[in-house]
Scaffold this active site. Structure first.
Site, PDB file in Angstrom:
ATOM      1  N   GLY A  35     -33.249  -8.632  14.797  1.00 29.49           N
ATOM      2  CA  GLY A  35     -33.124  -8.331  13.363  1.00 29.49           C
ATOM      3  C   GLY A  35     -31.771  -8.706  12.800  1.00 29.49           C
ATOM      4  O   GLY A  35     -31.213  -9.757  13.103  1.00 29.49           O
ATOM      5  N   ASP A  57     -28.908  -7.460  13.394  1.00 29.97           N
ATOM      6  CA  ASP A  57     -27.903  -7.495  14.456  1.00 29.97           C
ATOM      7  C   ASP A  57     -27.841  -8.896  15.087  1.00 29.97           C
ATOM      8  O   ASP A  57     -26.758  -9.504  15.198  1.00 29.97           O
ATOM      9  CB  ASP A  57     -28.328  -6.454  15.508  1.00 29.97           C
ATOM     10  CG  ASP A  57     -27.192  -6.004  16.404  1.00 29.97           C
ATOM     11  OD1 ASP A  57     -26.044  -6.407  16.144  1.00 29.97           O
ATOM     12  OD2 ASP A  57     -27.473  -5.258  17.360  1.00 29.97           O
ATOM     13  N   THR A  97     -35.148   0.131   8.921  1.00 25.93           N
ATOM     14  CA  THR A  97     -36.494  -0.200   8.414  1.00 25.93           C
ATOM     15  C   THR A  97     -37.179  -1.338   9.173  1.00 25.93           C
ATOM     16  O   THR A  97     -38.285  -1.740   8.820  1.00 25.93           O
ATOM     17  CB  THR A  97     -36.456  -0.599   6.922  1.00 25.93           C
ATOM     18  OG1 THR A  97     -35.655  -1.783   6.789  1.00 25.93           O
ATOM     19  CG2 THR A  97     -35.895   0.505   6.069  1.00 25.93           C
TER      20      THR A  97
HETATM   21  P1  ADP Z   1     -33.231  -1.415  12.601  1.00 25.72           P
HETATM   22  O1  ADP Z   1     -33.177  -1.560  14.103  1.00 25.72           O
HETATM   23  O2  ADP Z   1     -32.144  -0.523  12.057  1.00 25.72           O
HETATM   24  O3  ADP Z   1     -34.589  -1.084  12.110  1.00 25.72           O
HETATM   25  P2  ADP Z   1     -33.548  -4.259  11.908  1.00 25.72           P
HETATM   26  O4  ADP Z   1     -32.496  -5.291  11.983  1.00 25.72           O
HETATM   27  O5  ADP Z   1     -34.702  -4.365  12.860  1.00 25.72           O
HETATM   28  O6  ADP Z   1     -32.781  -2.857  12.050  1.00 25.72           O
HETATM   29  O7  ADP Z   1     -34.145  -4.217  10.431  1.00 25.72           O
HETATM   30  C1  ADP Z   1     -33.511  -3.638   9.326  1.00 25.72           C
HETATM   31  C2  ADP Z   1     -33.962  -4.343   8.053  1.00 25.72           C
HETATM   32  O8  ADP Z   1     -33.224  -5.559   7.899  1.00 25.72           O
HETATM   33  C3  ADP Z   1     -35.432  -4.745   8.024  1.00 25.72           C
HETATM   34  O9  ADP Z   1     -35.942  -4.389   6.736  1.00 25.72           O
HETATM   35  C4  ADP Z   1     -35.405  -6.256   8.199  1.00 25.72           C
HETATM   36  O10 ADP Z   1     -36.465  -6.904   7.509  1.00 25.72           O
HETATM   37  C5  ADP Z   1     -34.094  -6.615   7.550  1.00 25.72           C
HETATM   38  N1  ADP Z   1     -33.455  -7.877   7.982  1.00 25.72           N
HETATM   39  C6  ADP Z   1     -33.665  -8.607   9.096  1.00 25.72           C
HETATM   40  N2  ADP Z   1     -32.845  -9.683   9.120  1.00 25.72           N
HETATM   41  C7  ADP Z   1     -32.074  -9.626   7.992  1.00 25.72           C
HETATM   42  C8  ADP Z   1     -31.048 -10.442   7.420  1.00 25.72           C
HETATM   43  N3  ADP Z   1     -30.621 -11.546   8.018  1.00 25.72           N
HETATM   44  N4  ADP Z   1     -30.504 -10.051   6.233  1.00 25.72           N
HETATM   45  C9  ADP Z   1     -30.922  -8.917   5.615  1.00 25.72           C
HETATM   46  N5  ADP Z   1     -31.876  -8.120   6.094  1.00 25.72           N
HETATM   47  C10 ADP Z   1     -32.462  -8.454   7.258  1.00 25.72           C
END
Ligand code: ADP
Length: 169
Positions: A32, A34, A123
């Site tokens: 995601g 991260d 999310t």
């Molecule tokens: P968590 O483990 O806290 O759920 P995630 O990274 O899996 O974190 O997802 C958190 C949110 O960020 C999700 O809604 C996802 O769609 C969104 N997301 C994923 N990649 C990006 C990005 N490059 N920029 C912004 N939002 C993102």
């Protein structure tokens, strides 16, 4: 007065002082947001995360806490890593999610960051329902005294953007 803005897009492409990472407690990267931050930000971020782990967070960064590193190659000065709670249908973990926003803003204030970009913490892989996550995000930022001038929520898709837009009204 802090202004709250919404952007539909990629958090790794924002020109801001600090980008908030939805990290996991290991601080060693993941999927995601991260994964995207480490990919685009380069190895310097992970190096600093490893050092922080060794010096302070051997057991992991606790859920709801936040810590800053360099932003490496991102168009930002810092990445603020925070660990969101995994969604639970049986336990109310809202305060931990609110704490991610509060603690990230506290760290941003310590750094002197004027502009901070947040993803929708918890999310994705952590499965928090978007509408409730948006409510907590907006209420917490509105309720937290901070010197940050702009809090920018960066939403990855139209549905998330619309949900945050409704909560901001
Ligand atoms: P968590 O483990 O806290 O759920 P995630 O990274 O899996 O974190 O997802 C958190 C949110 O960020 C999700 O809604 C996802 O769609 C969104 N997301 C994923 N990649 C990006 C990005 N490059 N920029 C912004 N939002 C993102």
């Amino acid at each position: 007065m802090t202004s709250i803005t919404l952007v539909r897009g990629d958090i790794t492409q924002q020109f801001v002082d600090a980008v908030v990472n939805a990290a996991n407690s290991s601080l060693l990267g993941g999927g995601g947001v991260d994964g995207a931050i480490h990919r685009r930000g380069g190895p310097e971020i992970l190096q600093e995360c490893r050092r922080l782990r060794a010096s302070h967070y051997g057991k992991g960064l606790p859920t709801g806490r936040a810590v800053a590193t360099t932003a490496g190659l991102l168009d930002a000065r810092w990445v603020i890593h925070t660990v969101g709670p995994v969604w639970s249908a049986t336990e109310d973990r809202s305060d931990l999610l609110a704490s991610c926003y509060r603690e990230s803003l506290r760290v941003a204030d310590e750094l002197g960051a004027a502009t901070v970009a947040f993803p929708a913490i918890s999310t994705g892989v952590y499965r928090w329902p978007m509408d409730d996550a948006a409510r907590i995000a907006v209420e917490t930022v509105r309720g937290t005294p901070t010197a940050v001038e702009e809090v920018r929520f960066v939403l990855f898709d139209d549905a998330a953007y619309e949900t945050f837009a409704r909560r901001l009204d």
